[in-house]
Design a protein around this motif. Structure first.
Motif, PDB file in Angstrom:
ATOM      1  N   HIS A  65       0.832  -1.206   0.000  1.00  0.00           N
ATOM      2  CA  HIS A  65       0.000   0.000   0.000  1.00  0.00           C
ATOM      3  C   HIS A  65       0.867   1.256   0.000  1.00  0.00           C
TER       4      HIS A  65
ATOM      5  N   LEU B 223       1.644   3.688  -3.475  1.00  0.00           N
ATOM      6  CA  LEU B 223       1.277   5.102  -3.471  1.00  0.00           C
ATOM      7  C   LEU B 223       2.501   5.988  -3.637  1.00  0.00           C
TER       8      LEU B 223
ATOM      9  N   SER C  83      -5.746   7.639   2.556  1.00  0.00           N
ATOM     10  CA  SER C  83      -6.029   6.330   1.969  1.00  0.00           C
ATOM     11  C   SER C  83      -5.766   5.258   3.008  1.00  0.00           C
TER      12      SER C  83
ATOM     13  N   ALA D 177      -5.618  10.551  -6.150  1.00  0.00           N
ATOM     14  CA  ALA D 177      -6.849  10.025  -5.560  1.00  0.00           C
ATOM     15  C   ALA D 177      -7.391   8.848  -6.365  1.00  0.00           C
TER      16      ALA D 177
ATOM     17  N   ALA E 104      -5.245   5.851  -5.586  1.00  0.00           N
ATOM     18  CA  ALA E 104      -5.485   5.415  -4.212  1.00  0.00           C
ATOM     19  C   ALA E 104      -6.752   4.572  -4.124  1.00  0.00           C
ATOM     20  N   ARG E 105      -7.803   5.017  -4.781  1.00  0.00           N
ATOM     21  CA  ARG E 105      -9.050   4.236  -4.762  1.00  0.00           C
ATOM     22  C   ARG E 105      -8.861   2.886  -5.445  1.00  0.00           C
TER      23      ARG E 105
ATOM     24  N   GLU F 140      -6.916   0.591  -3.121  1.00  0.00           N
ATOM     25  CA  GLU F 140      -7.735   0.125  -2.008  1.00  0.00           C
ATOM     26  C   GLU F 140      -8.593  -1.066  -2.418  1.00  0.00           C
TER      27      GLU F 140
END
Length: 259
Positions: free
Chosen positions: A17, A21, A219, A247, A250-251, A254
């Motif tokens: 993660h 990023l 996030s 963004a 990041a989504r 996830e």
């Protein structure tokens, strides 16, 4: 305070993660022609051997990067995968890059890198891992280093704050430290990684950060612990002045990591 060694956790789900990023931000920023600075307050040793006894003992890499590669979670052109490919071509198939080596793979000539690591053994290993990259390496407290060079030159840039969180007072002191750094370097991208533990001790800190930086990106991903006795059940990144397309990635991450 100087006991933490990331080799036991390298390549775990939290690393996927955090590093995906980070690599995305660096790639997005490097796409513009202006030079940039990269600053890291808690750099670790920079390069990890996933076949080392310490890494094998916890099984966290197997539950993280090994599983991700086997299942094809990431496209070959995802910036983390590009960095991993470059590092493994040099260091072997069991190598996993820490954030300094990821940055070194994605930065360009003319960019600058400042890395702090206080642990003596990790600092010595970092010097070896970063040889030939041009990075400036500091054997001192990371926040002391960051305050001393901010605003950096070039002024455009990114700072990663990734402490071990072994010192519980970090949860109280870090929001103020970040606020001070932001005042000195208000154009800098400042990214804080934090663990999500069973007791949710990060929440008060996150509330303070959100109240001070209402336009920041946050996030978070949740995942089962690699072993039943482990306390970490998720990973968070709080990013001040995020690159404008972060963004979306990041989504996507996830969703990818929620498996």
């Amino acid at each position: 305070m100087l006991s933490y060694q990331h080799i036991y956790h390298a390549g775990n789900m939290a690393d996927l993660h955090k590093h995906a990023l980070l690599a995305t931000m660096l790639a997005q920023m490097a796409a513009k022609p202006k030079p940039m600075s990269y600053i890291e307050t808690h750099a670790g040793r920079g390069l990890y051997d996933l076949d080392a006894p310490e890494a094998l003992r916890t099984g966290e890499a197997q539950a993280g990067i090994t599983r991700a590669l086997g299942a094809g979670w990431f496209a070959a052109d995802q910036p983390l995968m590009l960095a991993l490919t470059m590092v493994r071509a040099e260091a072997g198939p069991d190598a996993y890059p820490g954030s300094p080596r990821i940055a070194a793979a994605l930065l360009r000539p003319g960019d600058t890198m400042h890395l702090a690591e206080l642990h003596p053994g990790e600092h010595a290993a970092l010097i070896t891992a970063m040889r030939g990259t041009g990075a400036r390496i500091y054997g001192q407290d990371g926040f002391t280093m960051a305050h001393s060079i901010c605003p950096p030159e070039p002024r455009r840039g990114l700072m990663l704050i990734d402490p071990s969180w072994e010192v519980k007072s970090d949860y109280q002191s870090i929001p103020a430290a970040i606020t001070k750094l932001h005042r000195k370097w208000n154009v800098g991208v400042i990214a804080l990684w934090y663990p999500i533990l069973r007791d949710n001790r990060h929440k008060a800190m996150l509330d303070r950060l959100r109240s001070g930086f209402v336009e920041a990106l946050c996030s978070e991903v949740s995942f089962p612990p690699a072993q039943a006795r482990h306390g970490m059940i998720g990973s968070g990144m709080f990013v001040i002045n995020p690159p404008w397309r972060l963004a979306n990635e990041a989504r996507r991450l996830e969703q990818v990591l929620a498996r």
